[in-house]
Design a protein around this motif. Sequence first.
Motif, PDB file in Angstrom:
ATOM      1  N   MET A  19      38.518  30.779  45.667  1.00  0.00           N
ATOM      2  CA  MET A  19      39.402  30.834  44.689  1.00  0.00           C
ATOM      3  C   MET A  19      40.839  30.434  45.229  1.00  0.00           C
ATOM      4  O   MET A  19      41.758  29.972  44.443  1.00  0.00           O
ATOM      5  CB  MET A  19      39.620  31.925  43.739  1.00  0.00           C
ATOM      6  CG  MET A  19      38.305  32.074  42.917  1.00  0.00           C
ATOM      7  SD  MET A  19      38.183  30.584  41.534  1.00  0.00           S
ATOM      8  CE  MET A  19      37.044  31.306  40.622  1.00  0.00           C
ATOM      9  N   ILE A  20      41.398  31.275  46.605  1.00  0.00           N
ATOM     10  CA  ILE A  20      42.430  30.969  46.985  1.00  0.00           C
ATOM     11  C   ILE A  20      42.885  29.395  47.113  1.00  0.00           C
ATOM     12  O   ILE A  20      44.030  28.977  46.691  1.00  0.00           O
ATOM     13  CB  ILE A  20      42.560  31.532  48.413  1.00  0.00           C
ATOM     14  CG1 ILE A  20      42.652  32.981  48.246  1.00  0.00           C
ATOM     15  CG2 ILE A  20      43.933  31.417  49.197  1.00  0.00           C
ATOM     16  CD1 ILE A  20      42.279  33.938  49.553  1.00  0.00           C
ATOM     17  N   VAL A  29      42.892  34.157  40.920  1.00  0.00           N
ATOM     18  CA  VAL A  29      42.762  34.941  42.297  1.00  0.00           C
ATOM     19  C   VAL A  29      43.219  36.402  42.123  1.00  0.00           C
ATOM     20  O   VAL A  29      43.272  37.090  42.976  1.00  0.00           O
ATOM     21  CB  VAL A  29      43.628  34.238  43.214  1.00  0.00           C
ATOM     22  CG1 VAL A  29      43.218  32.871  43.732  1.00  0.00           C
ATOM     23  CG2 VAL A  29      45.263  34.090  42.531  1.00  0.00           C
ATOM     24  N   THR A  40      36.696  34.521  47.497  1.00  0.00           N
ATOM     25  CA  THR A  40      37.758  33.980  48.470  1.00  0.00           C
ATOM     26  C   THR A  40      37.992  32.544  48.354  1.00  0.00           C
ATOM     27  O   THR A  40      39.188  32.021  48.444  1.00  0.00           O
ATOM     28  CB  THR A  40      37.484  34.274  49.844  1.00  0.00           C
ATOM     29  OG1 THR A  40      36.100  34.036  50.377  1.00  0.00           O
ATOM     30  CG2 THR A  40      37.452  35.856  50.066  1.00  0.00           C
ATOM     31  N   ASN A  84      43.244  28.138  43.680  1.00  0.00           N
ATOM     32  CA  ASN A  84      44.906  28.456  43.159  1.00  0.00           C
ATOM     33  C   ASN A  84      45.750  27.724  43.824  1.00  0.00           C
ATOM     34  O   ASN A  84      46.876  27.439  43.166  1.00  0.00           O
ATOM     35  CB  ASN A  84      44.863  30.016  43.690  1.00  0.00           C
ATOM     36  CG  ASN A  84      46.361  30.418  43.604  1.00  0.00           C
ATOM     37  OD1 ASN A  84      46.728  30.814  42.330  1.00  0.00           O
ATOM     38  ND2 ASN A  84      46.968  30.541  44.560  1.00  0.00           N
TER      39      ASN A  84
END
Length: 184
Positions: free
Chosen positions: A68-69, A114, A66, A72
């Motif tokens: 990675m959001i 993501v 999570t 991103n």
Amino acid sequence: MGWVLLILGVALWWAAHLFKRVLPEQRAAMGNGGRGAVALVLVASIVFMVLGFRATPYVAVWAPPTFMIHINNLLVLIAIWMMSPAGRKGVVLNKVRHPMLGGFKAWTFAHLLVNGDLASIVMFGGLLAWAVCEVIVINKAEPDWTPGAPGTLAKDAMFLAASVVLLGVIGMIHGWLGYWPFPQ
């Protein structure tokens, strides 16, 4: 059928963008009408990618963590800023030869971080590979490059502020399409 459309869309994107560099005589022979033809192929490629992506079955390859959001969203913000006129009118990107392609690479890489499904890997991975190839082809065809006169930090700040707003708008559109890009 979804996979065919998705792969065809990515292939058409590659072909339309590389046409001028790979077959310059054929492109020149098309004259100004060639721009319209290339634009139509690009629109078709985007339509095929969208339809193909939405029609492919979900095939999980990996489960992105999570956090990675956040990475991103930061990369997408940087990508939007790099694709703005900041490269020509600002100071920070003035010596970057391909800021738009750099931004495109950041955008595709961010989406690979993501999205752990096969369709995303095919689409964003294919587009990332195109951007890398495009830089190589351009640099080979035009080895000499000199940056223009640098702009101002005020322009950099203005384009960054506009990029933050645009990121919010893009996020809302993603939400309407069913892909909420922000932490909940």
